[in-house]
Design a protein around this motif. Structure first.
Motif, PDB file in Angstrom:
ATOM      1  N   PHE A 190      19.121  -2.613   3.063  1.00  0.00           N
ATOM      2  CA  PHE A 190      19.630  -3.420   1.956  1.00  0.00           C
ATOM      3  C   PHE A 190      19.048  -2.995   0.618  1.00  0.00           C
ATOM      4  N   GLU A 191      19.851  -3.147  -0.419  1.00  0.00           N
ATOM      5  CA  GLU A 191      19.337  -3.047  -1.778  1.00  0.00           C
ATOM      6  C   GLU A 191      18.473  -4.273  -2.063  1.00  0.00           C
ATOM      7  N   ARG A 192      17.730  -4.222  -3.147  1.00  0.00           N
ATOM      8  CA  ARG A 192      16.718  -5.246  -3.393  1.00  0.00           C
ATOM      9  C   ARG A 192      17.293  -6.656  -3.418  1.00  0.00           C
ATOM     10  N   ASP A 193      18.374  -6.885  -4.127  1.00  0.00           N
ATOM     11  CA  ASP A 193      18.912  -8.239  -4.232  1.00  0.00           C
ATOM     12  C   ASP A 193      19.306  -8.784  -2.862  1.00  0.00           C
ATOM     13  N   GLU A 194      19.912  -7.941  -2.024  1.00  0.00           N
ATOM     14  CA  GLU A 194      20.305  -8.386  -0.699  1.00  0.00           C
ATOM     15  C   GLU A 194      19.082  -8.593   0.187  1.00  0.00           C
ATOM     16  N   PHE A 195      18.075  -7.753  -0.003  1.00  0.00           N
ATOM     17  CA  PHE A 195      16.841  -7.914   0.765  1.00  0.00           C
ATOM     18  C   PHE A 195      16.169  -9.237   0.436  1.00  0.00           C
ATOM     19  N   LEU A 196      16.076  -9.586  -0.850  1.00  0.00           N
ATOM     20  CA  LEU A 196      15.464 -10.851  -1.240  1.00  0.00           C
ATOM     21  C   LEU A 196      16.239 -12.038  -0.671  1.00  0.00           C
ATOM     22  N   ALA A 197      17.561 -11.916  -0.636  1.00  0.00           N
ATOM     23  CA  ALA A 197      18.376 -12.984  -0.050  1.00  0.00           C
ATOM     24  C   ALA A 197      18.156 -13.070   1.459  1.00  0.00           C
ATOM     25  N   PHE A 198      18.052 -11.923   2.106  1.00  0.00           N
ATOM     26  CA  PHE A 198      17.818 -11.906   3.551  1.00  0.00           C
ATOM     27  C   PHE A 198      16.467 -12.541   3.891  1.00  0.00           C
ATOM     28  N   LEU A 199      15.447 -12.232   3.107  1.00  0.00           N
ATOM     29  CA  LEU A 199      14.121 -12.797   3.351  1.00  0.00           C
ATOM     30  C   LEU A 199      14.108 -14.305   3.195  1.00  0.00           C
ATOM     31  N   LEU A 247       0.807  -1.220   0.000  1.00  0.00           N
ATOM     32  CA  LEU A 247       0.000   0.000   0.000  1.00  0.00           C
ATOM     33  C   LEU A 247       0.839   1.267   0.000  1.00  0.00           C
ATOM     34  N   LEU A 248       2.128   1.149   0.267  1.00  0.00           N
ATOM     35  CA  LEU A 248       3.011   2.310   0.122  1.00  0.00           C
ATOM     36  C   LEU A 248       3.124   2.750  -1.331  1.00  0.00           C
ATOM     37  N   MET A 249       2.697   1.920  -2.259  1.00  0.00           N
ATOM     38  CA  MET A 249       2.668   2.324  -3.664  1.00  0.00           C
ATOM     39  C   MET A 249       1.475   3.227  -3.971  1.00  0.00           C
ATOM     40  N   SER A 250       0.566   3.379  -3.028  1.00  0.00           N
ATOM     41  CA  SER A 250      -0.534   4.338  -3.194  1.00  0.00           C
ATOM     42  C   SER A 250      -0.005   5.740  -2.908  1.00  0.00           C
ATOM     43  N   ASP A 251      -0.856   6.738  -3.081  1.00  0.00           N
ATOM     44  CA  ASP A 251      -0.469   8.119  -2.775  1.00  0.00           C
ATOM     45  C   ASP A 251      -0.883   8.537  -1.374  1.00  0.00           C
ATOM     46  N   VAL A 270       3.645  -6.738  -4.913  1.00  0.00           N
ATOM     47  CA  VAL A 270       3.887  -5.405  -5.474  1.00  0.00           C
ATOM     48  C   VAL A 270       5.177  -4.774  -4.939  1.00  0.00           C
ATOM     49  N   HIS A 271       5.395  -4.817  -3.628  1.00  0.00           N
ATOM     50  CA  HIS A 271       6.524  -4.078  -3.046  1.00  0.00           C
ATOM     51  C   HIS A 271       7.881  -4.709  -3.369  1.00  0.00           C
ATOM     52  N   LEU A 272       7.892  -5.970  -3.799  1.00  0.00           N
ATOM     53  CA  LEU A 272       9.158  -6.635  -4.101  1.00  0.00           C
ATOM     54  C   LEU A 272       9.531  -6.562  -5.579  1.00  0.00           C
ATOM     55  N   ARG A 273       8.672  -6.022  -6.392  1.00  0.00           N
ATOM     56  CA  ARG A 273       8.976  -5.941  -7.826  1.00  0.00           C
ATOM     57  C   ARG A 273      10.075  -4.919  -8.063  1.00  0.00           C
ATOM     58  N   PRO A 274      10.992  -5.215  -8.984  1.00  0.00           N
ATOM     59  CA  PRO A 274      12.168  -4.340  -9.144  1.00  0.00           C
ATOM     60  C   PRO A 274      11.827  -2.898  -9.455  1.00  0.00           C
ATOM     61  N   GLU A 275      10.739  -2.669 -10.191  1.00  0.00           N
ATOM     62  CA  GLU A 275      10.371  -1.304 -10.559  1.00  0.00           C
ATOM     63  C   GLU A 275       9.785  -0.517  -9.395  1.00  0.00           C
ATOM     64  N   ASN A 276       9.422  -1.196  -8.312  1.00  0.00           N
ATOM     65  CA  ASN A 276       8.768  -0.526  -7.181  1.00  0.00           C
ATOM     66  C   ASN A 276       9.644  -0.391  -5.942  1.00  0.00           C
ATOM     67  N   TYR A 277      10.721  -1.150  -5.859  1.00  0.00           N
ATOM     68  CA  TYR A 277      11.448  -1.276  -4.588  1.00  0.00           C
ATOM     69  C   TYR A 277      11.990   0.064  -4.099  1.00  0.00           C
ATOM     70  N   GLN A 278      12.561   0.855  -4.961  1.00  0.00           N
ATOM     71  CA  GLN A 278      13.141   2.114  -4.520  1.00  0.00           C
ATOM     72  C   GLN A 278      12.060   3.076  -4.026  1.00  0.00           C
ATOM     73  N   ARG A 279      10.933   3.061  -4.688  1.00  0.00           N
ATOM     74  CA  ARG A 279       9.829   3.928  -4.255  1.00  0.00           C
ATOM     75  C   ARG A 279       9.334   3.515  -2.872  1.00  0.00           C
ATOM     76  N   ILE A 280       9.266   2.213  -2.626  1.00  0.00           N
ATOM     77  CA  ILE A 280       8.875   1.726  -1.303  1.00  0.00           C
ATOM     78  C   ILE A 280       9.869   2.216  -0.248  1.00  0.00           C
ATOM     79  N   ARG A 281      11.152   2.112  -0.526  1.00  0.00           N
ATOM     80  CA  ARG A 281      12.182   2.563   0.419  1.00  0.00           C
ATOM     81  C   ARG A 281      12.002   4.033   0.771  1.00  0.00           C
ATOM     82  N   GLU A 282      11.691   4.832  -0.218  1.00  0.00           N
ATOM     83  CA  GLU A 282      11.567   6.266  -0.006  1.00  0.00           C
ATOM     84  C   GLU A 282      10.321   6.621   0.807  1.00  0.00           C
ATOM     85  N   ARG A 283       9.355   5.698   0.900  1.00  0.00           N
ATOM     86  CA  ARG A 283       8.084   6.004   1.561  1.00  0.00           C
ATOM     87  C   ARG A 283       7.910   5.285   2.900  1.00  0.00           C
ATOM     88  N   LEU A 284       8.939   4.641   3.397  1.00  0.00           N
ATOM     89  CA  LEU A 284       8.804   3.895   4.639  1.00  0.00           C
ATOM     90  C   LEU A 284       8.409   4.774   5.817  1.00  0.00           C
TER      91      LEU A 284
END
Length: 355
Positions: A73-82, A42-46, A240-254
């Protein structure tokens, strides 16, 4: 351990695109925490703020861990951590981020370090059950599964589903899963108390999967992949939040995300402010009619005028308890037909006032 203190859900069993469509335009959204996927999606909402609410402290602790990991973590490291991707260094990664956690959350995960090192993505009770189910399907329908997930279009996929997955043996397994004693004593799931008879569960699930096979490709649904394969892949279908095109936007909205412990029935007593969007997941699976009404009363107490809601319904169909909750039947039907989590009915609408 009590269900409402145990880690029950850890990955994704819903379709965040549905909630994003249903609650578009809401400024402050309250959602149930669950695995943490719902509030992160839902962080992908406005929305200016997402309030993640759960009566289960384990689920809130999981979300807090995921938030700290996304920050670190960057996305690749986050996916590995999960645990979505392989890793032999999750313990080291946890040591790097544990100072970012509150003392209570840090203590929770320090005591469960083995879960962290194994990857929390599959630590939930339901994820373990679904992985067992996927192993069964692989044993009896391995080649058919490969063909199903490689189908070039929904027409061929629907044909394969009807031919290879509609026989009596698989229907018997679905019927067994629908028995309340499996839910209560094997899975320890209180929702089993509110299931319809096993034959009705089997019939409804068979209808849901047939409908889905004609609506979208199963390989595009992270929920279907978890059912059929038991595991996700970094380059496959993901929430949605784990897709490569969305990950940085999620980080910025935490910073827009706030975690609150409590239940829907408590909303009138919690300091959550006026909410104009509610993502209610499938709370009705755990309710009799009295508790269901109490939860909706809490929602009404916190709702801003004209607030939107999105409720998921698995098997425990109940009527909306207050006239102030108005369903948009047309949108509910449309979202139910396109939802890639397959097994839910979607009920959406608006709240017009206080009860």
């Amino acid at each position: 351990m009590d269900f409402f203190q145990n880690l029950n859900f850890s990955s994704s069993n819903e379709d965040g695109e549905t909630e994003l469509a249903a609650l578009a335009g809401a400024g402050r959204i309250l959602c149930l925490t669950g695995s943490g996927t719902r509030p992160l999606d839902l962080l992908m909402s406005d929305a200016e703020e997402i309030v993640a609410l759960d009566v289960n402290p384990a689920q809130n602790a999981l979300l807090a861990l995921k938030v700290a990991a996304i920050e670190s973590f960057e996305r690749d490291e986050f996916l590995a951590f999960l645990g979505v991707s392989p890793s032999a260094t999750r313990g080291t990664a946890y040591d790097r981020l544990r100072h970012c956690l509150s003392p209570a959350v840090r203590g929770y995960w320090d005591r469960r370090r083995a879960l962290v090192e194994a990857g929390v993505w599959y630590a939930g009770k339901w994820e373990k059950l679904l992985r067992w189910n996927a192993r069964f399907l692989r044993l009896f329908r391995g080649r058919a599964l490969d063909a199903l997930l490689a189908a070039p279009d929904v027409e061929e996929q629907a044909g394969l589903w009807g031919q290879k997955f509609g026989d009596n043996r698989l229907r018997a397994v679905i019927k067994l899963i629908g028995r309340d004693w499996i839910w209560r004593w094997v899975v320890r799931e209180p929702g089993g108390a509110f299931l319809p008879p096993p034959r009705d569960v089997a019939r409804r699930l068979a209808s849901d999967f047939m409908r889905a096979s004609r609506s979208f490709l199963f390989r595009d649904s992270d929920f279907a992949i978890l059912i059929f394969r038991g595991a996700h892949q970094a380059d496959g279908a993901l929430p949605v939040h784990l897709r490569p095109e969305n990950y940085q936007r999620i980080r910025e909205r935490l910073s827009r995300l706030r975690i609150v412990e409590g239940g829907l029935a408590d909303l009138g007593e919690l300091d959550v402010g006026a909410i104009d969007g509610f993502s209610l997941s499938d709370f009705g699976s755990y309710c009799g009619t009295d508790l269901y009404s109490s939860c909706w009363k809490g929602v009404l107490d916190a709702a801003a005028p004209g607030a939107k809601f999105c409720e998921r319904i698995f098997m425990n169909d109940m009527e909306l308890p207050f006239a102030e909750i108005e369903e948009d039947r047309s949108l509910s039907k449309a979202l139910s037909e396109t939802d890639k989590a397959i097994i839910y009915r979607i009920r959406v609408g608006t709240i017009t006032g206080k009860a």
